[in-house]
Write a protein that holds these residues in place. Sequence first.
Motif, PDB file in Angstrom:
ATOM      1  N   ARG A  14      -5.309 -16.847  -5.785  1.00 48.23           N
ATOM      2  CA  ARG A  14      -5.842 -15.847  -4.877  1.00 48.23           C
ATOM      3  C   ARG A  14      -5.931 -16.272  -3.504  1.00 48.23           C
ATOM      4  O   ARG A  14      -6.285 -15.417  -2.491  1.00 48.23           O
ATOM      5  CB  ARG A  14      -6.946 -15.077  -5.488  1.00 48.23           C
ATOM      6  CG  ARG A  14      -8.126 -16.231  -5.356  1.00 48.23           C
ATOM      7  CD  ARG A  14      -9.420 -15.421  -6.243  1.00 48.23           C
ATOM      8  NE  ARG A  14     -10.824 -16.364  -6.482  1.00 48.23           N
ATOM      9  CZ  ARG A  14     -11.753 -16.313  -6.996  1.00 48.23           C
ATOM     10  NH1 ARG A  14     -11.564 -15.039  -8.007  1.00 48.23           N
ATOM     11  NH2 ARG A  14     -12.671 -16.862  -7.172  1.00 48.23           N
ATOM     12  N   ARG A  66      -5.796 -18.318 -11.618  1.00 53.83           N
ATOM     13  CA  ARG A  66      -5.956 -17.446 -10.678  1.00 53.83           C
ATOM     14  C   ARG A  66      -6.719 -17.708  -9.418  1.00 53.83           C
ATOM     15  O   ARG A  66      -6.644 -17.188  -8.125  1.00 53.83           O
ATOM     16  CB  ARG A  66      -6.348 -16.074 -11.211  1.00 53.83           C
ATOM     17  CG  ARG A  66      -6.837 -14.653 -10.535  1.00 53.83           C
ATOM     18  CD  ARG A  66      -5.676 -14.411  -9.700  1.00 53.83           C
ATOM     19  NE  ARG A  66      -5.695 -13.350  -8.346  1.00 53.83           N
ATOM     20  CZ  ARG A  66      -4.964 -13.101  -7.408  1.00 53.83           C
ATOM     21  NH1 ARG A  66      -4.092 -13.742  -7.405  1.00 53.83           N
ATOM     22  NH2 ARG A  66      -5.517 -12.181  -6.524  1.00 53.83           N
ATOM     23  N   SER A 100      -5.101  -5.148 -12.358  1.00 49.57           N
ATOM     24  CA  SER A 100      -5.614  -6.557 -12.680  1.00 49.57           C
ATOM     25  C   SER A 100      -6.771  -6.408 -13.652  1.00 49.57           C
ATOM     26  O   SER A 100      -7.619  -7.278 -13.867  1.00 49.57           O
ATOM     27  CB  SER A 100      -6.357  -6.879 -11.276  1.00 49.57           C
ATOM     28  OG  SER A 100      -7.341  -6.123 -10.768  1.00 49.57           O
ATOM     29  N   ALA A 138      -1.984 -11.923  -2.818  1.00 51.39           N
ATOM     30  CA  ALA A 138      -2.550 -10.720  -3.524  1.00 51.39           C
ATOM     31  C   ALA A 138      -2.264 -10.358  -5.004  1.00 51.39           C
ATOM     32  O   ALA A 138      -1.037 -10.936  -5.405  1.00 51.39           O
ATOM     33  CB  ALA A 138      -2.289  -9.319  -2.698  1.00 51.39           C
ATOM     34  N   TRP A 139      -2.951  -9.446  -5.673  1.00 49.79           N
ATOM     35  CA  TRP A 139      -2.236  -9.279  -7.157  1.00 49.79           C
ATOM     36  C   TRP A 139      -1.230  -8.643  -7.028  1.00 49.79           C
ATOM     37  O   TRP A 139      -0.737  -7.671  -6.157  1.00 49.79           O
ATOM     38  CB  TRP A 139      -3.324  -8.476  -7.823  1.00 49.79           C
ATOM     39  CG  TRP A 139      -3.283  -8.487  -9.278  1.00 49.79           C
ATOM     40  CD1 TRP A 139      -2.506  -7.281 -10.014  1.00 49.79           C
ATOM     41  CD2 TRP A 139      -3.865  -9.215 -10.363  1.00 49.79           C
ATOM     42  NE1 TRP A 139      -2.701  -7.773 -11.274  1.00 49.79           N
ATOM     43  CE2 TRP A 139      -3.477  -8.743 -11.674  1.00 49.79           C
ATOM     44  CE3 TRP A 139      -4.733 -10.348 -10.013  1.00 49.79           C
ATOM     45  CZ2 TRP A 139      -3.980  -9.523 -12.879  1.00 49.79           C
ATOM     46  CZ3 TRP A 139      -5.061 -10.838 -11.393  1.00 49.79           C
ATOM     47  CH2 TRP A 139      -4.562 -10.377 -12.636  1.00 49.79           C
TER      48      TRP A 139
END
Length: 221
Positions: free
Chosen positions: A143, A139, A154, A147-148
């Motif tokens: 990132r 992650r 999340s 974006a998530w």
Amino acid sequence: MDHSTAETALVNPFASLPGAAAHSSYGRPAEGELLVDGENQAMAREVHAALHAVLNDPDFPCVGAKSVLHQGSYRFGLYPELGSPESTASLARDLYEFVVERPSIEGRFSSFIASFQEPKVRDEEEFERLLWKQLAALRRLDREHHAWAAGVSSDPASPDFSYSFAAQPFFVVGLSPATGRWARHFPWPTLVFNDHNQFQRLREEQQFERMRDLIHGRDEK
């Protein structure tokens, strides 16, 4: 043979990471064999064959995993050590390639399976720690570019949590040599990145609970 598509080569933001190409082993199944690049092809094929043997057992409880295997709707990679920087860079490269290729993979279910040669996990707590270490390291790389995933949380404590990579949601399953549960036991530490959206489709078709209960029943038996 290089399995990378021209599209992936142009857009893969992880391909240029230091060491990413060194341990990349993006493999495709072909008639029970593994077509794979990389420096450790023989070992990748050995681990892949062992995985086939486990999932092909008639009593193996997870019918979703069996479906992925029989349809060949998965990709497979073997990496040096769970949670290491070298593995993380190469896994990011290959997992992104899977995200790009996934819409064209035929089959009701699709997964990316990442196995690791090390460490020799001693207990379930150690494996869980390394699993989260690996996901967190992925992650941190991701990132910077994405974006998530939309529509999922999340927060791991949330019932709506789903892991995110390349803005795509994944349901991640861990396999470990240290677990006593057969459906989660494998000699090499392994992470299975399942497309989260396939479970959402099952829910919409009102089939998710039925499949879940079937797997739990087979596992318990």
